[in-house]
Design a protein around this motif. Structure first.
Motif, short mmCIF file in Angstrom:
data_model
loop_
_atom_site.label_atom_id
_atom_site.label_comp_id
_atom_site.label_asym_id
_atom_site.label_seq_id
_atom_site.Cartn_x
_atom_site.Cartn_y
_atom_site.Cartn_z
N UNK A 241 0.79 -1.23 0.00
CA UNK A 241 0.00 0.00 0.00
C UNK A 241 0.82 1.28 0.00
N UNK A 242 2.04 1.23 0.49
CA UNK A 242 2.78 2.47 0.74
C UNK A 242 2.91 3.36 -0.48
N UNK A 243 3.11 2.77 -1.66
CA UNK A 243 3.34 3.56 -2.86
C UNK A 243 2.06 3.97 -3.58
N UNK A 244 0.90 3.63 -3.02
CA UNK A 244 -0.36 4.00 -3.67
C UNK A 244 -0.57 5.50 -3.60
N UNK A 245 -0.98 6.08 -4.73
CA UNK A 245 -1.18 7.53 -4.78
C UNK A 245 -2.30 7.97 -3.84
N UNK A 246 -3.30 7.09 -3.63
CA UNK A 246 -4.44 7.48 -2.80
C UNK A 246 -4.05 7.68 -1.33
N UNK A 247 -2.90 7.16 -0.91
CA UNK A 247 -2.45 7.38 0.48
C UNK A 247 -1.85 8.77 0.66
N UNK A 248 -1.54 9.42 -0.46
CA UNK A 248 -1.03 10.80 -0.44
C UNK A 248 0.15 10.96 0.51
N UNK A 249 1.08 10.00 0.45
CA UNK A 249 2.29 10.08 1.25
C UNK A 249 2.16 9.61 2.69
N UNK A 250 0.97 9.22 3.13
CA UNK A 250 0.80 8.73 4.49
C UNK A 250 1.38 7.32 4.62
N UNK A 251 1.69 6.92 5.83
CA UNK A 251 2.28 5.60 6.07
C UNK A 251 1.41 4.79 7.01
N UNK A 252 1.45 3.48 6.84
CA UNK A 252 0.78 2.60 7.78
C UNK A 252 1.53 2.61 9.11
N UNK A 253 0.82 2.34 10.17
CA UNK A 253 1.46 2.34 11.49
C UNK A 253 0.83 1.26 12.36
N UNK A 254 1.44 1.02 13.51
CA UNK A 254 0.87 0.12 14.50
C UNK A 254 0.41 0.96 15.69
N UNK B 274 -7.00 -4.29 20.38
CA UNK B 274 -5.65 -4.72 20.69
C UNK B 274 -4.66 -4.01 19.78
N UNK B 275 -3.43 -4.47 19.76
CA UNK B 275 -2.41 -3.88 18.89
C UNK B 275 -2.84 -4.10 17.44
N UNK B 276 -2.95 -3.00 16.68
CA UNK B 276 -3.51 -3.06 15.34
C UNK B 276 -2.59 -2.41 14.32
N UNK B 277 -2.71 -2.88 13.07
CA UNK B 277 -2.13 -2.18 11.94
C UNK B 277 -3.15 -1.15 11.48
N UNK B 278 -2.74 0.10 11.39
CA UNK B 278 -3.65 1.18 11.05
C UNK B 278 -3.39 1.67 9.63
N UNK B 279 -4.44 1.65 8.81
CA UNK B 279 -4.36 2.22 7.46
C UNK B 279 -5.00 3.60 7.53
N UNK B 280 -4.23 4.67 7.31
CA UNK B 280 -4.75 6.04 7.46
C UNK B 280 -5.83 6.34 6.43
N UNK B 281 -6.57 7.45 6.63
CA UNK B 281 -7.70 7.77 5.75
C UNK B 281 -7.30 7.80 4.27
N UNK B 282 -8.07 7.10 3.46
CA UNK B 282 -7.89 7.08 2.01
C UNK B 282 -9.07 7.81 1.39
N UNK B 283 -8.79 8.87 0.66
CA UNK B 283 -9.84 9.70 0.09
C UNK B 283 -10.47 9.02 -1.12
N UNK B 284 -11.80 9.09 -1.18
CA UNK B 284 -12.56 8.58 -2.32
C UNK B 284 -13.14 9.72 -3.14
N UNK B 285 -12.79 10.96 -2.79
CA UNK B 285 -13.33 12.12 -3.49
C UNK B 285 -14.64 12.58 -2.90
N UNK B 286 -14.99 13.82 -3.15
CA UNK B 286 -16.25 14.40 -2.68
C UNK B 286 -16.44 14.19 -1.18
N UNK B 287 -15.46 14.50 -0.40
CA UNK B 287 -15.39 14.39 1.05
C UNK B 287 -15.76 13.00 1.59
N UNK B 288 -15.56 11.97 0.77
CA UNK B 288 -15.71 10.58 1.22
C UNK B 288 -14.34 9.97 1.45
#
Length: 269
Positions: free
Chosen positions: A67-80, A86-100
């Motif tokens: 996922x890291x190189x996907x343009x939709x992440x807009x430079x954000x990184x996954x984190x724990x 419990x301890x989770x892998x977090x995928x930051x907000x991915x924009x779908x356009x039109x405030x979605x």
């Protein structure tokens, strides 16, 4: 009084309508997030029966690589991060356009179970979905391909290789390194819904005409569906010992078998 009442009721109905619309858009964002996460999680392999703390580390590394190189992440990184799951892998907000948008948390809840939570947002409304995924031991890798061969693969005519549930079920693999065209696809009526995999380099795929590979007929896009220098899978070894007692007749080595013959006559001879 009536005018004020009508204005108030009309305003409330309008607000309800807008809330309902935002709720639907948030649900669609959530469903889109579920589909996208399942697409990427489906291709990840994790060691089974590992402790949860090892599973979360392995999952973070494997999912970040996809996922890291996907343009939709807009430079954000996954984190724990620590969550109620419990301890989770977090995928930051991915924009779908039109405030979605949607975001996702994935946590191992046992040594063989992952919990995936996706939250879709539209405007100020959110909708969430939670799925439990069980880690299963994988089949031998050869069975992950729709077509796999130790030798050359030639596809022509009106050949169609498609998956019932997913295009990856139609992946094609050639393990040969003896042919310049390990996979040769000819004609415009051939369809391979999956990708092409080779034990050799990219140049060992030959394509003529305009067949469909990976859902596209564009040469520039087909290149993205070719994977070279892939380790060959373990091909099953046929067990023929059960058939040995059935071979009771001896075929004369001098017999002409270049044409169709009567097998019974050969056996008698």
């Amino acid at each position: 009084t009536l005018a004020v009442t009508f204005i108030t009721v009309g305003g409330l109905e309008l607000q309800k309508s807008e809330n309902h619309q935002e709720g639907l858009r948030a649900r669609l964002a959530c469903e889109s997030g579920v589909e996208m996460m399942m697409l990427y999680l489906r291709g990840i392999r994790l060691p089974i029966d590992e402790p949860k703390d090892v599973t979360i580390d392995n999952l973070h590394v494997a999912l970040a690589a996809k996922l890291t190189d996907l343009a939709c992440l807009e430079g954000q990184s996954l984190s724990q991060t620590s969550t109620p799951l419990g301890e989770s892998v977090y995928v930051p907000p991915i924009s779908l356009g039109e405030d979605q948008s949607f975001q996702c948390w994935i946590a191992p809840v046992s040594d063989t179970l992952l919990r995936v939570k996706v939250v879709g947002t539209a405007g100020g409304v959110s909708r969430a979905a939670t799925l439990d995924l069980e880690l299963k031991g994988e089949l031998p890798l050869v069975f992950e391909y729709g077509l796999a061969s130790r030798g050359q693969i030639l596809l022509g005519g009106s050949t169609r290789i498609v998956g019932i549930n997913d295009p990856t079920e139609a992946n094609v693999f050639s393990a040969t390194t003896s042919y310049l065209d390990a996979i040769h696809i000819g004609g415009s009526s051939v369809e391979v819904a999956g990708d092409l995999f080779l034990a050799n380099g990219y140049e060992h795929v030959v394509i003529t005409g305009s067949p469909s590979v990976g859902g596209t007929t564009s040469v520039e896009e087909i290149v993205d569906h070719i994977h070279a220098d892939v380790d060959p899978p373990d091909f099953p070894v046929l067990e023929t010992s059960a058939l040995t007692p059935l071979a009771v007749n001896t075929l004369d080595a001098a017999a002409d078998t270049s044409s169709v013959v009567d097998a019974a006559a050969l056996a008698r001879g």
